[in-house]
Motif scaffolding. Structure first.
Motif, PDB file in Angstrom:
ATOM      1  N   HIS A 263     -15.817  68.270 -36.520  1.00 48.08           N
ATOM      2  CA  HIS A 263     -14.644  68.536 -35.681  1.00 48.08           C
ATOM      3  C   HIS A 263     -14.703  67.564 -34.515  1.00 48.08           C
ATOM      4  CE1 HIS A 263     -12.658  71.475 -32.631  1.00 48.08           C
ATOM      5  NE2 HIS A 263     -11.963  70.381 -32.785  1.00 48.08           N
ATOM      6  N   HIS A 264     -13.741  66.655 -34.453  1.00 49.81           N
ATOM      7  CA  HIS A 264     -13.694  65.622 -33.422  1.00 49.81           C
ATOM      8  C   HIS A 264     -12.538  65.906 -32.473  1.00 49.81           C
ATOM      9  CE1 HIS A 264     -14.173  61.635 -31.665  1.00 49.81           C
ATOM     10  NE2 HIS A 264     -12.880  61.448 -31.817  1.00 49.81           N
ATOM     11  N   ASN A 265     -12.872  66.190 -31.201  1.00 47.31           N
ATOM     12  CA  ASN A 265     -11.857  66.408 -30.171  1.00 47.31           C
ATOM     13  C   ASN A 265     -11.559  65.043 -29.551  1.00 47.31           C
ATOM     14  OD1 ASN A 265     -10.403  66.962 -27.842  1.00 47.31           O
ATOM     15  ND2 ASN A 265     -11.536  68.831 -27.400  1.00 47.31           N
ATOM     16  N   GLU A 266     -10.330  64.556 -29.731  1.00 48.55           N
ATOM     17  CA  GLU A 266      -9.951  63.221 -29.251  1.00 48.55           C
ATOM     18  C   GLU A 266     -10.096  63.090 -27.733  1.00 48.55           C
ATOM     19  OE1 GLU A 266      -9.355  60.849 -31.420  1.00 48.55           O
ATOM     20  OE2 GLU A 266      -9.200  62.126 -33.171  1.00 48.55           O
ATOM     21  N   ASP A 267     -10.001  64.214 -26.988  1.00 52.41           N
ATOM     22  CA  ASP A 267     -10.124  64.177 -25.532  1.00 52.41           C
ATOM     23  C   ASP A 267     -11.579  64.113 -25.067  1.00 52.41           C
ATOM     24  OD1 ASP A 267      -7.365  64.315 -25.269  1.00 52.41           O
ATOM     25  OD2 ASP A 267      -7.390  66.503 -25.315  1.00 52.41           O
ATOM     26  N   HIS A 268     -12.511  64.472 -25.958  1.00 49.51           N
ATOM     27  CA  HIS A 268     -13.947  64.449 -25.650  1.00 49.51           C
ATOM     28  C   HIS A 268     -14.667  63.795 -26.829  1.00 49.51           C
ATOM     29  CE1 HIS A 268     -13.312  67.069 -22.205  1.00 49.51           C
ATOM     30  NE2 HIS A 268     -12.519  67.781 -22.975  1.00 49.51           N
ATOM     31  N   PRO A 269     -14.511  62.480 -26.989  1.00 47.66           N
ATOM     32  CA  PRO A 269     -14.988  61.813 -28.203  1.00 47.66           C
ATOM     33  C   PRO A 269     -16.499  61.841 -28.414  1.00 47.66           C
ATOM     34  CG  PRO A 269     -14.157  60.215 -26.615  1.00 47.66           C
ATOM     35  CD  PRO A 269     -13.848  61.568 -26.079  1.00 47.66           C
ATOM     36  N   THR A 270     -17.278  62.195 -27.407  1.00 42.62           N
ATOM     37  CA  THR A 270     -18.728  62.247 -27.600  1.00 42.62           C
ATOM     38  C   THR A 270     -19.218  63.658 -27.895  1.00 42.62           C
ATOM     39  OG1 THR A 270     -19.110  62.533 -25.235  1.00 42.62           O
ATOM     40  CG2 THR A 270     -19.114  60.264 -26.075  1.00 42.62           C
ATOM     41  N   GLU A 271     -18.304  64.611 -28.024  1.00 46.21           N
ATOM     42  CA  GLU A 271     -18.689  66.011 -28.235  1.00 46.21           C
ATOM     43  C   GLU A 271     -18.251  66.516 -29.600  1.00 46.21           C
ATOM     44  OE1 GLU A 271     -17.340  68.368 -24.916  1.00 46.21           O
ATOM     45  OE2 GLU A 271     -18.103  66.913 -23.487  1.00 46.21           O
TER      46      GLU A 271
END
Length: 151
Positions: free
Chosen positions: A26-34
């Motif tokens: 699951h990749h959150n575009e607003d937090h790309p390292t999380e």
């Protein structure tokens, strides 16, 4: 509240015994390292979500129990075969009869890999943002001072 964009990255995993399965990030575009591994995925209403086949093979998403999206779509992408789906907005839904967050089971099919059946959960907890401050209580009106009695 701003909408957040999420990409569910779908990986084809080849096991030593020769079997193949799908894995998810699951990749959150607003937090790309999380990035968060695994599934199911949970989103609050209003979030944007899409799926991407990281192998480049065509991907198909089919929701079995109705759509978790504002559009009502149950099959993605709209015009297969494609390795990526269109973004969809998670709808504001009602809890299930037991009061739990609604769960939508779906099937992921990537060309050449057995299908998988993960879930999308709509988080109705409303944890997005600060709660409004309560209004201050009005101050009591001051009593007029009484004049001393004349003698």
């Amino acid at each position: 509240m701003p909408k957040h964009k999420h990409t569910i990255k779908v990986f084809t995993v080849f096991n030593p015994d020769g079997s193949v399965h799908l894995a998810y990030i699951h990749h959150n575009e607003d937090h790309p390292t999380e990035d968060a591994p695994g599934q199911p995925v949970t989103f609050p209403p209003g979030e944007q979500v899409m799926w991407r086949s990281m192998s480049g093979a065509p991907i198909l998403i089919h929701f079995k129990t109705g759509s978790p999206f504002v559009s009502g779509v149950v099959d993605l992408p709209a015009k297969p075969p494609k390795p990526v789906t269109e973004s969809q907005t998670v709808k504001n839904d009602v809890p299930d009869p037991a009061g739990n967050n609604p769960v939508y089971r779906y099937t992921v099919t990537v060309q050449g890999v057995p299908p998988d059946d993960p879930d999308v959960i709509i988080d109705l907890s409303g944890g997005g943002g600060a709660k409004p401050k309560p209004k201050p209580k009005p101050k009591p009106k001051a009593k007029p001072k009484s004049k001393p009695k004349k003698k």
